[in-house]
Design an enzyme around this catalytic site. Structure first.
Site, PDB file in Angstrom:
ATOM      1  N   LEU A 338       0.813  -1.222   0.000  1.00  0.00           N
ATOM      2  CA  LEU A 338       0.000   0.000   0.000  1.00  0.00           C
ATOM      3  C   LEU A 338       0.850   1.276   0.000  1.00  0.00           C
ATOM      4  CD1 LEU A 338      -2.839  -1.208   2.390  1.00  0.00           C
ATOM      5  CD2 LEU A 338      -2.858  -1.106  -0.107  1.00  0.00           C
ATOM      6  N   GLY A 339       2.157   1.117  -0.079  1.00  0.00           N
ATOM      7  CA  GLY A 339       3.028   2.276  -0.253  1.00  0.00           C
ATOM      8  C   GLY A 339       2.945   3.273   0.886  1.00  0.00           C
ATOM      9  N   GLU A 363       3.208 -16.525  24.533  1.00  0.00           N
ATOM     10  CA  GLU A 363       2.814 -17.942  24.592  1.00  0.00           C
ATOM     11  C   GLU A 363       3.835 -18.829  23.891  1.00  0.00           C
ATOM     12  OE1 GLU A 363      -0.683 -19.521  25.624  1.00  0.00           O
ATOM     13  OE2 GLU A 363       0.151 -18.077  27.002  1.00  0.00           O
ATOM     14  N   GLY A 364       5.098 -18.435  23.931  1.00  0.00           N
ATOM     15  CA  GLY A 364       6.150 -19.199  23.268  1.00  0.00           C
ATOM     16  C   GLY A 364       6.467 -18.619  21.911  1.00  0.00           C
ATOM     17  N   THR A 365       7.682 -18.119  21.738  1.00  0.00           N
ATOM     18  CA  THR A 365       8.068 -17.527  20.448  1.00  0.00           C
ATOM     19  C   THR A 365       8.003 -18.580  19.346  1.00  0.00           C
ATOM     20  OG1 THR A 365      10.381 -18.111  20.770  1.00  0.00           O
ATOM     21  CG2 THR A 365       9.707 -15.932  21.561  1.00  0.00           C
TER      22      THR A 365
END
Lengths: 386, 364
Positions: A338-339, A363-365
């Site tokens: 979308l610039g 919740e945990g990467t």
């Protein structure tokens, strides 16, 4: 039997939430992104209104897939507001997952956040230093320690605190406790300022000789050296599909908006064209749609397994890993497509890009999820695959 | 109610086909690839499983079981897991059979379907793709023109499996009413089968260029007669099947690399102890499952008689990309050994590349 059809209940809930998102969430989305930590009367009014309908999340009896559908839809509206929803947070999910009927009766109505992370440990929850000691005289637990990154710690009444009964026993000694609002020694010490999900508060809390009743422990107080920790971790199997759904919801918001905006510019997305007839933007959108669908189906699968009571750690992590990553990349791409307008704060796309980043972290990467998946498919222990 | 587990019938299909692919295809895969030969025996054995006749109603000589795209692609995944070239060859009769079952006139069903219910493999195939860089199935250059009570076909097709022995070739062409399909005899005047084509992968599968030069076909050979075919649906059925085969290849590569990584020791421990390897395996496992769910959903929608253009297209794009990634990881995890043809991962890598280009080479 393989079936991709959602239940009438799920579809109905989805439609209801959609109108709430359009009529309320989207209208206040920007306001509370810019005014972090301010009161949000609109949310409380809405929650009151919805009480007659059984609330937005419809209580704890709803099936997991419906919850996932509702969460995706809410997050499509606004993830920060979803996380600040007055009916409760992650602590409630933990209570619903493991509490006894008596505990559900005591804590079920109150809102609850979850406190796991500490200044010195995040994903390595086995290094938790917050302690819980039983005072045999009064039959109370005494909690001591500091917790950070508690989502909704200010908004919600109770907090589910992870603490160790005996640090020398490692993960097996870690239990979770419900610390109610007003418990002596419980103190909110910091409100964080974040990249995104600004309408949801994130706090630090200190517990200083904080005394709570013996009955506030979730699960068994017994320290099982084998498998004891798994009880605590099982909460994640139940909550990860929901977090994945959050990422999916925000990504869909960005993708829907990008497609609508492109359409106004005369750019449509065809599904029946050969690759030589597609522009780079059209290809990017098709790829994003496919990624989103892939993440969603993995997440749905994990949720349906929960409904059946089938162990789903592997599948829950797959859904979470895929959805968090997908959402991060999809929203970034939408801003790009979308610039300058996409980068502008006049539109919400830039906010969605900031908001959804959290789904690949909390919740945990994503990396922790990959570790869980890898250990499971290889049959490795934590010592073998670090 | 949403659910993603196989029913008893599907479990049986999966088990039977997995065992069959292990026993029959795996042992042939290497030699067939090296010598570019398709073992006739394997085709007959697949036919003997009754997979063709079981989809054909009793009135046309079959066994009257319910035809299901989902069941077919569960089978296709397993066979492709065994070997993609042999699977595509063995399933090639479906390329003619399915369009007739889907859109054929009553007369066409009566005339052609009993052929697929016999005891031996009925060599038949379809010609859809055309040899040019910008090939697009929605813009075929092969034409069908009605002239003097006949349809006259002109154009060049490529990647036509088993064209050298096919009794009939289903030729897709652009006609007055859009995309049309004609049942053309393999020895028809005006149809010539060229040299066997050579590809990076799919080496065991005999693929040919087929040239149509003023090839005259009786109008009753137009599938569906006046009504014609539902070209989109056929393409989508094909995509669902190709996706499942992509899953089969990817799973094969993933499983092999996983076992290798557990056994291969470097710096005193299995290489799978390292996150750089373990995470590639985790990602592969996740993507194989995601691909399969996308393929299943396309097939599920098609079984309900709904338009699945979006689902099939997205699934195909996704599966083509992910297969390339997963099979690449397979080679990469084996390192130098992965590059040597003694290990099958390089073959899955070469075969995996085909999915981005393939259209209509398999059908559910």
């Amino acid at each position: 039997m393989i079936d991709f059809e959602l239940s009438p209940e799920a579809l109905k809930a989805q439609e209801r939430v959609r109108t709430i998102c359009e009529n309320v969430f989207r209208k206040i989305s920007r306001k509370y992104d810019e005014n972090e930590h301010s009161e949000m009367p609109e949310l409380h009014e809405l929650a009151e209104e919805l009480k007659g309908e059984g609330g937005l999340r419809g209580g704890m009896n709803r099936d997991f897939l419906t919850n996932v559908i509702v969460t995706e839809e809410l997050s499509w509206g606004d993830l920060g507001l979803t996380l600040a929803w007055p009916e409760g947070g992650l602590g409630n999910a933990a209570i619903n997952a493991v509490a006894t009927p008596e505990q559900k009766a005591r804590f079920g109505k109150a809102t609850a956040s979850m406190a796991i992370t500490e200044p010195g440990c995040g994903s390595d929850t086995s290094n938790i230093t917050t302690t819980a000691k039983l005072d045999p005289e009064t039959n109370e637990w005494i909690i001591n320690g500091e917790k950070i990154f508690i989502t909704g710690g200010k908004t919600y009444d109770n907090v589910v605190v992870w603490a160790t009964l005996d640090r020398s026993l490692g993960r097996a000694a870690i239990k979770s406790f419900v610390v109610e609002k007003g418990a002596p020694g419980r103190e909110l010490v910091k409100l964080e300022h974040k990249l995104g999900i600004r309408s949801s508060d994130t706090v630090a809390m200190v517990f200083n000789d904080c005394r709570i009743p013996y009955e506030n422990i979730l699960g068994s107080p017994e320290i099982k050296t084998r498998g004891g920790f798994k009880g605590a971790m099982a909460t994640f199997d139940a909550t990860r599909p929901g977090v994945a759904a959050m990422g999916i919801g925000v990504a869909r918001a960005a993708l829907d908006f990008t497609k609508e905006t492109l359409e106004k510019e005369g750019i449509t997305i065809p599904y029946d064209k050969g690759m030589h007839d597609l522009s780079a933007v059209q290809k990017a959108v098709l790829d994003m749609e496919a990624e989103l669908e892939a993440a969603r189906l993995l997440t749905w699968r994990a949720a349906t397994m929960l409904n059946k009571g089938v162990r789903n750690s592997l599948e829950a992590s797959m859904g979470k890993a895929k959805a968090g990553r997908m959402a991060t990349l999809v929203t970034q791409r939408c801003v790009e497509i979308l610039g300058p307008c996409g980068y502008s704060r006049d539109w919400l796309v830039e906010k969605w890009m900031r908001d959804c980043k959290i789904t690949d972290i909390f919740e945990g990467t994503g990396q922790i999820q990959m570790l869980i998946i890898a250990r499971q498919i290889l049959g490795y222990t934590r010592a073998e695959l670090k | 109610m949403a659910d993603f587990s196989l029913n008893e019938e599907q479990k049986l299909i999966q088990e039977t086909m997995r065992e069959f692919a292990q026993e029959e295809f795996r042992k042939l895969a290497h030699e067939s690839d090296e010598s570019s030969t398709l073992q006739e025996d394997a085709l007959e054995k697949v036919c003997a499983l009754g997979i063709f006749s079981s989809s054909i109603p009793e009135e046309y000589g079959g066994h009257e079981m319910e035809r299901s795209a989902l069941n077919t692609i569960i089978m296709a995944e397993e066979l492709a897991w065994g070997d993609l070239s042999i699977a595509l060859g063995a399933l090639s009769p479906l390329l003619m059979m399915t369009p007739i079952l889907e859109s054929g006139t009553e007369d066409q069903k009566k005339k052609w379907l009993p052929n697929f219910c016999g005891e031996s493999f009925y060599a038949s195939t379809a010609a859809l793709m055309e040899p040019r860089v910008s090939f697009d199935p929605f813009a075929l250059q092969t034409t069908a023109e009605e002239r003097g009570g006949k349809a006259v076909l002109n154009g060049v097709k490529c990647m036509v499996p088993l064209a050298d022995r096919a009794r009939q070739i289903l030729v897709y062409a652009k006609g007055a009413s859009g995309m049309e399909a004609y049942i053309v005899d393999g020895d028809a005047a005006g149809l010539s089968v060229g040299e066997r084509e050579k590809y990076m992968g799919l080496r065991a599968l005999p693929l040919f260029t087929v040239t149509l030069k003023d090839c005259e076909v009786d109008l009753d050979r137009r599938v569906g007669g006046e009504k014609g075919i539902d070209y989109n649906r056929l393409l989508n059925l094909s995509r669902a099947s190709l996706c499942a085969m992509a899953v089969g290849i990817s799973r094969a590569s993933h499983e092999y690399a996983l076992e290798y990584a557990k056994e291969r020791v470097a710096f005193g421990e299995p290489i799978a102890y390292r996150q750089s390897i373990a995470f590639m395996l985790a990602e592969s496992a996740m993507e194989v499952d995601a691909m399969r769910l996308l393929a299943w959903r396309a097939a599920w929608k098609l079984d309900r008689g709904e338009d699945a253009t979006r689902e099939s297209t997205l699934a195909k794009r996704y599966c083509a990309d992910q297969t390339m990634k997963v099979t690449d990881y397979g080679v990469q995890i084996l390192g130098g050994h992965g590059y040597i043809r003694e290990h099958p991962v390089e073959r899955w890598f070469r075969n995996g590349r085909s999915f981005a280009a393939l259209e209509g080479l398999a059908i559910a």
